[in-house]
Structures are given as C-alpha cells and as structure tokens.
Design an enzyme around this catalytic site. Structure first.
Site, PDB file in Angstrom:
ATOM      1  N   SER A 132       0.836  -1.196   0.000  1.00  0.00           N
ATOM      2  CA  SER A 132       0.000   0.000   0.000  1.00  0.00           C
ATOM      3  C   SER A 132       0.880   1.260   0.000  1.00  0.00           C
ATOM      4  O   SER A 132       1.674   1.450  -0.904  1.00  0.00           O
ATOM      5  CB  SER A 132      -0.958  -0.041   1.195  1.00  0.00           C
ATOM      6  OG  SER A 132      -1.934   0.971   1.121  1.00  0.00           O
ATOM      7  N   ASP A 192      -9.910  -2.936  -6.444  1.00  0.00           N
ATOM      8  CA  ASP A 192      -9.445  -2.265  -5.226  1.00  0.00           C
ATOM      9  C   ASP A 192      -9.976  -0.830  -5.177  1.00  0.00           C
ATOM     10  O   ASP A 192      -9.621  -0.003  -6.018  1.00  0.00           O
ATOM     11  CB  ASP A 192      -7.914  -2.266  -5.214  1.00  0.00           C
ATOM     12  CG  ASP A 192      -7.318  -1.676  -3.947  1.00  0.00           C
ATOM     13  OD1 ASP A 192      -8.074  -1.151  -3.108  1.00  0.00           O
ATOM     14  OD2 ASP A 192      -6.080  -1.736  -3.806  1.00  0.00           O
ATOM     15  N   HIS A 242      -8.179  -4.582  -1.387  1.00  0.00           N
ATOM     16  CA  HIS A 242      -6.973  -3.866  -0.967  1.00  0.00           C
ATOM     17  C   HIS A 242      -6.255  -4.669   0.107  1.00  0.00           C
ATOM     18  O   HIS A 242      -6.760  -4.824   1.229  1.00  0.00           O
ATOM     19  CB  HIS A 242      -7.345  -2.485  -0.427  1.00  0.00           C
ATOM     20  CG  HIS A 242      -6.156  -1.610  -0.147  1.00  0.00           C
ATOM     21  ND1 HIS A 242      -5.373  -1.078  -1.143  1.00  0.00           N
ATOM     22  CD2 HIS A 242      -5.601  -1.193   1.024  1.00  0.00           C
ATOM     23  CE1 HIS A 242      -4.400  -0.356  -0.614  1.00  0.00           C
ATOM     24  NE2 HIS A 242      -4.516  -0.422   0.708  1.00  0.00           N
TER      25      HIS A 242
END
Length: 411
Positions: free
Chosen positions: A220, A346, A375
């Site tokens: 991320s 996502d 995600h």
C-alpha cells in the site's frame, strides 16, 4: 473459450429445467429444500468458475521479464481462486485483518538516527537458524515497508516473513516515524513522497551487509514510497529487485474513490482517525508549526493531508503534494526489476489509474492484475486463516530474484 461459453449456457438451461421440475415435485411431494440448495449451489459454482476465478493479467515492458516470471514465478500466471464466499472487494479488504492469523515472529529492534536528529525503528528477523545461508554476511536481506498506519505487527507482514522463513532469508521491517511505539524526537512524521528516511534505512542496511543480496517489498503506502524512491534514484540503488502490493498509483484517483459515501464510511473515516491518533500522541512536537486542533477535526484523509501532511513537508497546496506522491509519474524511471500486484476491484486504487501503458514502456516493470482481491486482501481458500495469494506471489518472486535473477541480464 467459445466452447466453454456454449457448455455453460447449456448447463444453465439444463439447470433451469431441473430446478423447475424439482419445485413442482416439491410442492406435491418432498425434498424441495435439498433440491433447491443443491441446484443453487451448482449454479453458484458455475458462476464462480466462469466469472470470478480468473488468471491475472500480466503486463510487462519486455519479453525477457515476462518469460522469467513464467519460468520462476508461475503463480502470476495461474488462476487465482478468491475465497468462494467472500470475493467482493470491500469484503476481502475488511475481512483480512480479522480472519487471517498472526504468526509468531521474534523481532530484534534497532533504533537508528536520522540526519535531522530523529530516529527510525527497525524490526529485524535475522533468521540465524537458516540452513541455506549460515553465513550472516551473505544471507539475502529483504526490507519490508508496511502500509499507511502499519507496523511490523501487521498480519500481512507477519505472513510474508513466516511463509518465506524456510527460504533462509533475513527480513527487516521499516516502521515509519512515530508509529511503532518509539518517541518522536523531531516535529516530523512521514509521507509517501519524501524518500529521505527510506534512503537512510537502505543505506544503513546495505552498509551492515554489503555482500548480501538486498531486495525490498512495500505494501500500500509502503509500496508507493518504494516506487517513488526507485523512480527518483533509477538503477543507482543497492536493491537488486523490488515488489509492491496494492499500491495507489494516482493519489487524486485514490482520494476520489475513497470519498464515495460507502468507501468513506467503511475505510476513509477510520484511517483518518488512526492518523489523527498518531498526531495526537505526539501533539507537543507539532504545536509550533501545525494547528493540531484543526487537524483533529478532519473528516477524511484528504482533509488530514491538507491540514497536516502537506504543511509538514512544505508543499504549497494539497494538489502539489498529491502530484508529487503519485508513483505513476515515476514508473518510467525505475531501473531495477519490479513486480507490482494490484486488484482491479481495489477501491483504494481504481483500475483506471493503473499505469498500464507506462509499464509497457519499461522493461524492468511487471504489473500483475487480478480481477478480485480488494486492498491487501487476496484471500483464498474456504477458510482463509493462513497465507494469501499476495503472500505466495511475494515468496515466489523474492526466491526467483535471489536464486535466478542473474538470468534476467542474460535474456
């Protein structure tokens, strides 16, 4: 493919006739409940296998990298089977932190100093019992970068280490300033555009083990930071290769998606409160340069970044910060092999913002795009307590680069 479609249509027609017959029988006989359950189960299985379980899209900037991955990281070409009862993006994203286990990993903590007088917390898994690399000086080292508010204790970090422990590698987790329990010594935290702390960590780790193969993986925001670093420095890095997972490619698109009502309710507001909590914990360090009370009233990540992050790192506007933070604009300059795993569903990283065309122009880049996974989700199996598809991609890629990376230069 046409034959499969015809078979599925025929199966659907036969299933429809079967269900109609069973309902009629059920009304005048018995067993309708079991028949309906069986019928719907078959229908769902057909839908899942035809529409949900798919091979990822592999996008590379060169045939050599593509062949290398097919030979040594085959998981990126295999069908990904999301958890059959939880394949939707938000479900995968929300469920993973609660359902996946947290393997026991014994860390050794190290605090290192920065040029501005601050400190960074590193958590080491030395793997001194490694049977493959008994010499610590040449033991492969993998640097891990967690997400926005993450630390070395995140389940995805623990699983990446646990699943790959048998390979004998050493791992070090880069905890961003002020998030892992250490004191904040200067009025500065972190953001995904400023790579100074990451450069400090990479230099430190490499200086300790200059003869060891050195790789990095970011999740991320950690992946965004890693890509921004690689885009700035090009091939002049001690890293041999890198991997990123669930990266937000365009910060504007990410923010817009997360501000949609449902996404704001499920994700945005919660993450904003996590960021505010970290600021409030070190409030005394920021009072001279930041209106902390104003920051604490932010209702979204964008508002937080406008009131805190962009101000702290000297950006004139939030737009200036978001432009600089977006790794898509630096992807063309990445100078080492990088694998980037994203799910096109996502909500943190909208599919339209994934830089497919840019990736095709850089022979060092490979995008692996799954249809589902959310995600940092990528759950698989009936009861996804253990490793995920993401963990398997990480393990195979790291092993491929350490054991066979020399083949890339000769292709």
């Amino acid at each position: 493919m046409q034959r499969l479609a015809m078979d599925l249509r025929m199966l659907s027609r036969e299933l429809s006739h079967y269900l109609e017959h069973q309902v009629r029988v059920g009304f005048f006989g018995s067993g309708v409940g079991f028949s309906l359950i069986l019928g719907f189960s078959v229908a769902y299985a057909c839908y899942y296998l035809s529409s949900i379980a798919k091979k990822p899209q592999l996008v590379t900037g060169g045939e050599s990298f593509s062949r290398f991955l097919q030979d040594h990281c085959p998981v990126v070409t295999e069908t990904y089977y999301p958890t059959v009862w939880c394949w939707e993006s938000r479900g995968q994203t929300l469920l993973r932190p609660f359902i996946t286990s947290k393997p026991l990993v014994q860390y050794r903590n190290e605090l290192i100093k920065t040029a501005d007088g601050g400190q960074i917390s590193l958590d080491w898994f030395d793997n001194d019992n490694s049977k493959h690399y008994m010499d610590a000086s040449t033991r492969p080292t993998v640097l891990l970068l967690p997400g926005l508010t993450g630390t070395s204790k995140e389940s995805y970090i623990l699983h990446m280490i646990h699943l790959s422990e048998e390979l004998g590698y050493r791992y070090v987790v880069f905890n961003n300033r002020g998030v892992a329990g250490e004191n904040l010594l200067t009025p500065r935290t972190y953001c995904c555009s400023n790579t100074e702390d990451l450069e400090t960590v990479i230099h430190h780790v490499h200086s300790l083990y200059p003869s060891a193969p050195f790789l990095a993986a970011g999740v991320s925001m950690g992946g965004m930071l890693l890509l921004n670093y690689l885009g700035k420095i090009g091939p002049k890095t001690p890293l041999k290769a890198a991997a990123t997972f669930s990266v937000g490619w365009n910060t504007f698109a990410c923010s817009e998606s997360l501000e949609k009502p449902l996404n704001w309710l499920l994700f945005n507001y919660y993450l904003t409160t996590c960021l505010q909590s970290s600021v409030n914990k070190h409030r005394h360090m920021f009072v001279k340069q930041i209106d902390v009370d104003h920051v604490m009233k932010a209702k979204s990540i964008r508002e937080f970044d406008k009131r805190f992050t962009s101000v702290m790192f000297g950006y004139r506007t939030i737009d200036d910060y978001y432009t600089d933070a977006s790794p898509n604009r630096r992807l063309k300059s990445v100078g080492i092999p990088v694998l980037c795993l994203n799910s096109v569903d996502d909500v943190f990283s909208p599919s339209h913002a994934i830089p497919i065309e840019t990736a095709k122009q850089n022979p060092n880049v490979a995008l692996v795009l799954t249809s589902y996974g959310g995600h940092i989700g990528f759950l698989e199996g009936i009861w996804p307590r253990q490793s995920t598809y993401m963990d398997r991609v990480f393990k195979q890629f790291v092993q491929a680069m350490i054991e066979h990376g020399h083949e890339l230069s000769s292709m």
